[in-house]
Every structure is written in C-alpha cells, then in structure tokens.
Design a protein around this motif. Structure first.
Motif, mmCIF file in Angstrom:
data_model
loop_
_atom_site.group_PDB
_atom_site.id
_atom_site.type_symbol
_atom_site.label_atom_id
_atom_site.label_comp_id
_atom_site.label_asym_id
_atom_site.label_seq_id
_atom_site.Cartn_x
_atom_site.Cartn_y
_atom_site.Cartn_z
ATOM 1 N N GLU A 360 39.129 39.792 37.613
ATOM 2 C CA GLU A 360 39.803 40.351 38.796
ATOM 3 C C GLU A 360 41.017 41.188 38.425
ATOM 4 O OE1 GLU A 360 40.406 36.982 41.333
ATOM 5 O OE2 GLU A 360 38.287 36.995 41.944
ATOM 6 N N THR A 361 41.845 40.659 37.529
ATOM 7 C CA THR A 361 43.093 41.373 37.240
ATOM 8 C C THR A 361 42.893 42.539 36.277
ATOM 9 O OG1 THR A 361 43.600 39.750 35.551
ATOM 10 C CG2 THR A 361 44.615 39.402 37.691
ATOM 11 N N LEU A 363 39.708 43.987 35.396
ATOM 12 C CA LEU A 363 38.573 44.891 35.632
ATOM 13 C C LEU A 363 38.316 45.104 37.128
ATOM 14 C CD1 LEU A 363 36.030 43.350 33.046
ATOM 15 C CD2 LEU A 363 37.605 45.236 32.652
ATOM 16 N N SER A 364 39.276 44.805 37.934
ATOM 17 C CA SER A 364 39.163 44.931 39.404
ATOM 18 C C SER A 364 37.940 44.208 39.949
ATOM 19 C CB SER A 364 39.092 46.395 39.834
ATOM 20 O OG SER A 364 40.077 47.141 39.207
ATOM 21 N N GLY A 365 37.555 43.133 39.287
ATOM 22 C CA GLY A 365 36.492 42.272 39.831
ATOM 23 C C GLY A 365 35.073 42.682 39.479
ATOM 24 N N THR A 366 34.899 43.746 38.669
ATOM 25 C CA THR A 366 33.528 44.151 38.360
ATOM 26 C C THR A 366 33.277 44.158 36.850
ATOM 27 O OG1 THR A 366 33.406 45.450 40.349
ATOM 28 C CG2 THR A 366 31.793 45.968 38.664
ATOM 29 N N VAL A 367 32.147 43.541 36.466
ATOM 30 C CA VAL A 367 31.809 43.461 35.041
ATOM 31 C C VAL A 367 30.707 44.477 34.743
ATOM 32 C CG1 VAL A 367 31.193 41.862 33.180
ATOM 33 C CG2 VAL A 367 32.170 40.986 35.289
ATOM 34 N N ALA A 368 31.053 45.506 33.990
ATOM 35 C CA ALA A 368 30.058 46.526 33.675
ATOM 36 C C ALA A 368 29.329 46.135 32.396
ATOM 37 C CB ALA A 368 30.760 47.869 33.484
ATOM 38 N N LYS A 417 40.583 36.162 21.456
ATOM 39 C CA LYS A 417 40.672 37.567 21.906
ATOM 40 C C LYS A 417 41.856 37.794 22.834
ATOM 41 C CE LYS A 417 36.975 38.850 19.745
ATOM 42 N NZ LYS A 417 37.045 39.673 18.566
ATOM 43 N N ALA A 418 42.277 36.723 23.496
ATOM 44 C CA ALA A 418 43.428 36.767 24.410
ATOM 45 C C ALA A 418 43.495 38.054 25.239
ATOM 46 C CB ALA A 418 44.718 36.580 23.617
ATOM 47 N N PRO A 419 42.466 38.288 26.056
ATOM 48 C CA PRO A 419 42.445 39.549 26.811
ATOM 49 C C PRO A 419 43.565 39.647 27.853
ATOM 50 C CG PRO A 419 40.603 38.155 27.444
ATOM 51 C CD PRO A 419 41.277 37.465 26.314
#
Ligand code: MSP
Length: 495
Positions: A360-361, A363-368, A417-419
């Motif tokens: 959400e924070t 990728l604005s909620g979308t997984v490409a 990875k601590a994204p």
C-alpha cells in the motif's frame, strides 16, 4: 483417483470434546488436501447410537435413547459445521439404510457358517462396550479403562474370528496396513496372544438392531457400528458408489480402539470377501494433567470455548501442529496461547500484515508482474514437494513444518531486503516475490486453516478461494496487477 477416509463414529452419550474434534479435523485436513490434489474424495463421519452405554445414559437423563441420539448427533453436526468439517456424509447408526445392511451382513455370515450359537460367560465393560478378561476375577476391572466390569452369562451368537486370525496375522506382517509403524508389533502381539471368537449379540440389551434370528437378540454395538464404513458408501444398496470407493484409503482413530479396528474389523471384511483398507492409522491421546481427556473423567476441554476465544483455525492449527500425528499430546491453555502467538500471530499474521502495508505505501496497493531471480520460487517448490510427501505419509505436523519453512523464508527475505528503508532498491521485485510466496503459503495451508487462507487470498486481491484451486496453481505465476484489499487482523495477539 479416489480417496476414501473415515473417522470413528462417536458415541452420543455426551457432548464432543477436543479429542473427537482432533480426529475429525485431521480427517478434514486430509480430505481437503486430497481434493486440492485432484482426487475424488469421500469423507465419512457420524455417530454411534446403539448399545447399553447409550441406553444407560438416556435412562439417567430421563429421555429415550432415540431422543438422546437425536439431540446429541445434532450437537456433533453443529460442532463440525463450526469447525469447517467438509464431510461427504454424516452417518447415524440408527438410520434404516445402515440397519438393513447390518441385518443383511448378519444373515450372510450366518449362512456362510461364520456365525454360530453358543453361550457367553465372562465380563463386559459398558463404558468400552467390550468383552474382556480381567486380571483379578474377584475385583474385575476393565484392562483398558480400569473401571469395574459386569459379569454376564447368556446365550449368544459368536463370530468365528479364529478362522481368520492366521490370515490376518500374515497380512499385517506383509503389508503396510497398521500405522504408525510402531503399532504393528502391538497388533501382532495381540493376535499372537490368542484371538477368541467374539460374541456379537446381547440378550438383555434392548437398544440395538434386532438380530435376524428366532431369538430376537440385539446385535453387539461394535459389530453394528464397524459396518458403517461399508453402509456409509452404499454397501448392499448402492453398488456403484460402493465399487467406486471401497476399499478405504485411510481409517483414522485413536489408540483406544485399535483392537476393534485392527483385529475384529479386518476379520469381518475377510469373512465378507472384501479387500482390507489400505491404512488403519491410530493417533495418540490428548491428555491433561497426565490423564486422557474423556467425557466420563470430567476433564473434557470444550472446543466451543476455544473457538470463541481464538477462532476456528487457531484450534485446527494447534491440534494438528503441536503434536506429531501418532503420539500423545498434553493440552494446556498456556501451550495453546504460546503456539498461537508465536506461529499464527508473529510468523504468519505479521508476514501478511507487513507485506500488505508495504504494497500500500510503496506501490499504491498494486503488485505488478516482475521478473525475479532471488531463490524464493525454489524454496516454495521445495517446501511444497516435502509438504506433499508428509501429507501422503499422514505426518500432519511435519507437513505444517514444511509449509512454515516458506513462511520463515519470506519473513527472513523481507528482513534482509528491508523495503521499508529510504532508498531501498528493487522494491517492486521484492514485494512481487513476497506476495507470490504468501499466495503459495495460503494454498498449502488451506487444508489446515481454510478460513484464514481465504482471508489471506482476499487480502491479496486474488479471485476465488484457495480451496478450490488445486496444487497445480502453485506452478502458475502470480497474476499481474493484483490490488490488495481492505485488511483485517488475521490473528489478534492474546495476552
Ligand atoms: N463409538 C466408538 C467408535 C466406533 S467406530 C466404528 C467410540 N466412540 S468414542 O466416542 O468413544 O470416540 C472414540 C474416538 O474419539 C477415539 O478413537 C478418537 O478418535 C477420539 N477421541 C476421544 N478422546 C480422545 C482423546 N482424549 N484424544 C484423542 N482422541 C480422542 O469409541
């Protein structure tokens, strides 16, 4: 391919506790697993409603045995519904289709000469509904449950088990039939110590199926109840169904009823010229304070209370994860809470929660869709391969451990990875891989915690239900452009 699995039929003299829930949840997890592996599954469970023990319980409660059976079989059904038990058929031994099968089998074996009339003189344990030889004739205690036995002496029909015992012994020696393996010798010793013909009618017990003999005795409750495994899939009344599913693949129960299932039952099948089940698996007991949890000991742990406090999946998970399937397990509220907070809250719940937060924070909620090469796909494939082997070996707790290897690998991957860090690179790939891994966890965990798997599925924005996907879906790439959905806390932490 077909998979036929059974639980024992539970006595309806009292309400179910976690011991009954255990066997039924285990059978359910296996039934769900085999469905997801594309097998045609028949899952039979139900209630055992005849006999002296039920008649006495009804009398104490001031109701008829039929009234008691109607009430308590409903209690079982309701609990199974709450626990998400996906049985194919719930059989009651008072159903007329079952009673007819018992009568027909009785006649068939009588004609064959495998039943004969004699006189039974000996002891009988009402709580176990079994004939036993006590160690001490003067104070005859049941060797199994240690309660006082009744002395009976009455004319009776006997089943000629002695005719089949040698064949059974050889069969057990040569086949992987008695499971777990460490039970094999126990059963062989039981047979070697001498198998007597068993009395299969009761003269003075009214509550039972009437024997098709001039004397109108009632049929011994175990002879009646064991036949449910045949009548429940159409034996002698729906041959198509029966042909499709018999022999059973897995028959589950606890170790208290090994003698009935590993000696009397296979001999009955041999007498009927039917093949034996593939596996008879006896698991251990849930105990508390060193005593077996049991209705009559008054130490029953209620599944309803646990479900209310923790939810259905927490109970399903705890029972199947805590103890290697086959061994005894000590139940306590403390161990329950500990397992819940560590595995479900910290490992799984937290993994899903923080991943979705990041999607959400960042990728604005979308997984490409994203091409990745970070080893997670291989870890998932290996986890599934081991998980599948463990499920097929009925090592349920170990199967969960295998699935958990993926949960742990995903948590570790995220930590490394601590994204969430400022300036972190490859966030898209990292989250694509993590979400894909969580999808795989949801599939593997679906047989165990179906409700939570579905919640995870929905949170990730996946269509349908993981239980309806079969395991082949694990080899598919995660769909492009998944949009995560409104989140709910999967497993609230317990203080
Ligand atoms: N009616 C017979 C079975 C007939 S099958 C043809 C019977 N019923 S029972 O109500 O006593 O259920 C016994 C079964 O309940 C055990 O074999 C096991 O599956 C389950 N359990 C009951 N108490 C248990 C524990 N404390 N621990 C684990 N399983 C337990 O026997």
């Amino acid at each position: 391919m077909k998979f036929y699995i059974t639980t024992p039929l539970y006595y309806i003299n009292a309400e179910p506790h976690i011991g009954h829930a255990y066997t039924t949840i285990a059978a359910d997890a296996l039934a769900r697993f085999y469905r997801m592996a594309d097998y045609d599954v028949f899952f039979l469970t139900g209630t055992d409603e005849h006999g002296q023990k039920i008649a006495e319980a009804a009398k104490k409660q001031g109701v008829s045995p039929q009234q008691l059976a109607d009430k308590n079989s409903e209690t079982y059904k309701k609990l199974w519904k709450n626990l998400g038990i996906s049985y194919t058929r719930f059989i009651r031994t008072t159903e007329s289709s079952h009673e007819k099968v018992v009568e027909k089998v009785f006649r068939k074996l009588l004609e064959k000469g495998d039943l004969y009339k004699g006189e039974y003189t000996g002891h009988y344990c009402v709580p176990c509904e079994g004939y036993y030889i006590p160690e001490d004739e003067d104070s005859p205690l049941c060797p199994d449950c240690k309660r006082p036995m009744n002395k009976i002496s009455e004319p009776s029909y006997f089943f000629r088990i002695s005719k089949y015992a040698g064949r059974l012994r050889k069969y057990i020696e040569e086949h992987e039939f008695v499971k777990p393996d460490f039970r094999k010798n126990e059963v062989l010793n039981l047979i070697k110590s001498g198998v007597c013909d068993v009395s299969i009618t009761r003269k003075n017990v009214e509550w039972g199926i009437v024997s098709p003999t001039p004397e109108k005795y009632t049929v011994y409750v175990w002879f009646d109840a064991l036949l449910n495994y045949l009548s429940g899939i159409g034996y002698l009344h729906d041959e198509g169904l029966f042909e499709k599913y018999w022999p059973a693949n897995v028959q589950l129960m606890a170790k208290d009823i090994i003698r009935f299932h590993n000696v009397i039952w296979p001999c009955m099948l041999m007498a009927l010229d039917l093949p034996l089940p593939e596996t008879i698996f006896a698991h251990g007991w849930w105990i508390t304070g060193k005593e077996k949890i049991s209705k009559s000991k008054g130490n029953a742990v209620s599944p309803g209370k646990i479900i209310e406090e923790y939810g259905v999946d927490a109970l399903r998970f705890f029972l199947l994860r805590e103890v290697p399937f086959g061994l005894d397990g000590e139940y306590s509220d403390e161990t329950f809470k500990k397992r819940y907070n560590s595995d479900l809250v910290n490992d799984l719940g937290n993994l899903v929660n923080r991943t979705v937060n990041l999607v959400e924070t960042k990728l604005s909620g979308t997984v490409a869709y994203s091409d990745t090469d970070n080893g997670l796909a291989e870890i998932s494939a290996a986890a599934y391969e081991n998980y599948e082997a463990k499920m097929k070996a009925l090592a349920l707790s170990e199967a969960l451990e295998e699935a958990w290897k993926l949960v742990s690998a995903l948590n570790k991957f995220l930590d490394e990875k601590a994204p969430w860090r400022e300036g972190s690179t490859g966030v898209k790939q990292v989250l694509y891989s993590t979400v894909s891994g969580i999808r795989d966890c949801a599939i593997m965990l679906a047989p165990f915690i179906p409700e939570s798997s579905l919640k995870i599925w929905r949170i990730l924005g996946l269509p349908g239900d993981p239980c309806e996907y079969n395991f082949a879906a694990l080899r598919e790439k995660l769909p492009d452009g998944l949009t995560t959905q409104k989140r709910e806390i999967l497993f609230p932490r317990k203080k």
